[in-house]
Design a protein around this motif. Structure first.
Motif, PDB file in Angstrom:
ATOM      1  N   ALA A  58      -2.683   4.661   4.226  1.00 33.14           N
ATOM      2  CA  ALA A  58      -3.038   3.487   4.672  1.00 33.14           C
ATOM      3  C   ALA A  58      -2.578   3.346   6.568  1.00 33.14           C
ATOM      4  N   HIS A  95       1.542   0.462  -4.821  1.00 35.34           N
ATOM      5  CA  HIS A  95       0.579   1.619  -5.221  1.00 35.34           C
ATOM      6  C   HIS A  95       1.340   2.826  -4.671  1.00 35.34           C
ATOM      7  N   PRO A 137       0.745  -1.316  -0.055  1.00 35.48           N
ATOM      8  CA  PRO A 137       0.029  -0.011  -0.007  1.00 35.48           C
ATOM      9  C   PRO A 137       0.800   1.289   0.015  1.00 35.48           C
ATOM     10  N   LEU A 182      -5.893  -1.826  -0.994  1.00 34.46           N
ATOM     11  CA  LEU A 182      -5.630  -2.438  -2.264  1.00 34.46           C
ATOM     12  C   LEU A 182      -6.408  -3.857  -2.400  1.00 34.46           C
ATOM     13  N   GLU A 214      -2.029  -8.487   0.382  1.00 31.70           N
ATOM     14  CA  GLU A 214      -1.755  -7.006   0.700  1.00 31.70           C
ATOM     15  C   GLU A 214      -0.752  -7.064   2.000  1.00 31.70           C
TER      16      GLU A 214
END
Length: 294
Positions: free
Chosen positions: A12, A88, A8, A276, A269
């Motif tokens: 987050a 990401h 992530p 995500l 994840e």
């Protein structure tokens, strides 16, 4: 059947993050303490018991999420055998460390420099981002091009969710036009500036030198990079794409599609939160998603 590990990005974070990892083993504790030394401040104090406001500062948020992700991957030991990885935005750095392409120390130093460079770029010009819900990508791209101020698609998160980025005026104008074109919502994001847009050019220049100087090795598996959503293993290509990432869009939708086309059947994840996993499900409901757990 392949397992894809995904990492992530900013947003987050949560207060208390990483505390269980710190207490997990001497090895994980040592990584956190090494991070405190490299950064020159006790980021662990902010992660474990700081305020949400403290944790929201870009210079803290980015290293905090990176640390949570890469130390979790390291703690998984033999349980972490990636066949493909992606991250990401900021998560791309976590993915590179987890896949053995970047050393932990080099990765953390790059993330800290990236955060500081982005913070400075935000201060140069007031700018923002907005999430556009319920429109197709082409319509969003087309309307952004018609706005005279700087505004561009920044995050292709999943079908029907695209984040735009630009000047305050550009984003406001684009939001008005996008709502008129049928967007369900246009939500301004609580961010410091226009990430993944041309307004990050000064940060890109600052970070380029650091990325060019660092050692990047061939990862243990392909990494699907944000800039074009394609798989890479060549260090020179990886470096180039990392540099371009700051001003280019995060093509997450396309990344997930490409990973599935290349055989991914489950997405795990690695890091704080579950954002995500939700995005992957919106791209393809058939694949399995889960969080990495010790």
């Amino acid at each position: 059947m392949k397992q894809a590990y995904i990492f992530p990005g900013q947003g987050a974070q949560f207060v208390g993050m990483g505390q269980d990892l710190y207490q997990h083993s001497d090895a994980t504790k040592a990584m956190f303490e090494q991070a405190n030394e490299i950064l020159g401040f006790r980021i662990t104090d902010i992660m474990f018991s700081g305020t949400e406001e403290d944790l929201k500062q870009t210079r803290v948020t980015q290293p905090a999420i990176f640390l949570h992700s890469v130390i979790l991957a390291a703690a998984l030991g033999k349980g972490f055998r990636p066949q493909m990885v992606a991250g990401h935005s900021l998560g791309e750095f976590s993915a590179l460390v987890a896949a053995g392409s970047l050393s932990f120390a080099d990765g953390l130093q790059l993330v800290a420099k990236r955060a500081n460079a982005m913070q400075k770029a935000c201060e140069l010009q007031p700018s923002t981002m907005a999430a556009i819900l319920g429109l197709d990508d082409f319509t969003v791209e087309d309307i952004c091009q018609r706005v005279s101020d700087v505004v561009v698609p920044a995050n292709y998160n999943c079908p029907g969710q695209l984040v735009i980025s630009g000047t305050l005026e550009g984003v406001d104008r684009a939001c008005t036009l996008l709502l008129e074109a049928g967007a369900k919502r246009a939500l301004k994001l609580n961010v410091g500036g226009a990430f993944h847009s041309p307004l990050m050019e000064s940060a890109k220049i600052e970070l380029q030198e650091a990325i060019e100087a660092v050692v990047i090795k061939q990862p243990v598996c392909p990494i699907y990079q944000n800039i074009d959503a394609k798989a890479y293993t060549d260090p020179a290509h990886i470096k180039h794409n990392l540099i371009e990432q700051l001003t280019g869009a995060v093509r997450w939708t396309q990344t997930v599609i490409h990973m599935i086309e290349d055989g991914a059947t489950s997405f795990i994840e690695v890091g704080p939160g579950n954002v995500l996993q939700g995005l992957v499900k919106k791209v393809n409901r058939q694949v399995e998603t889960s969080a990495a757990v010790l």
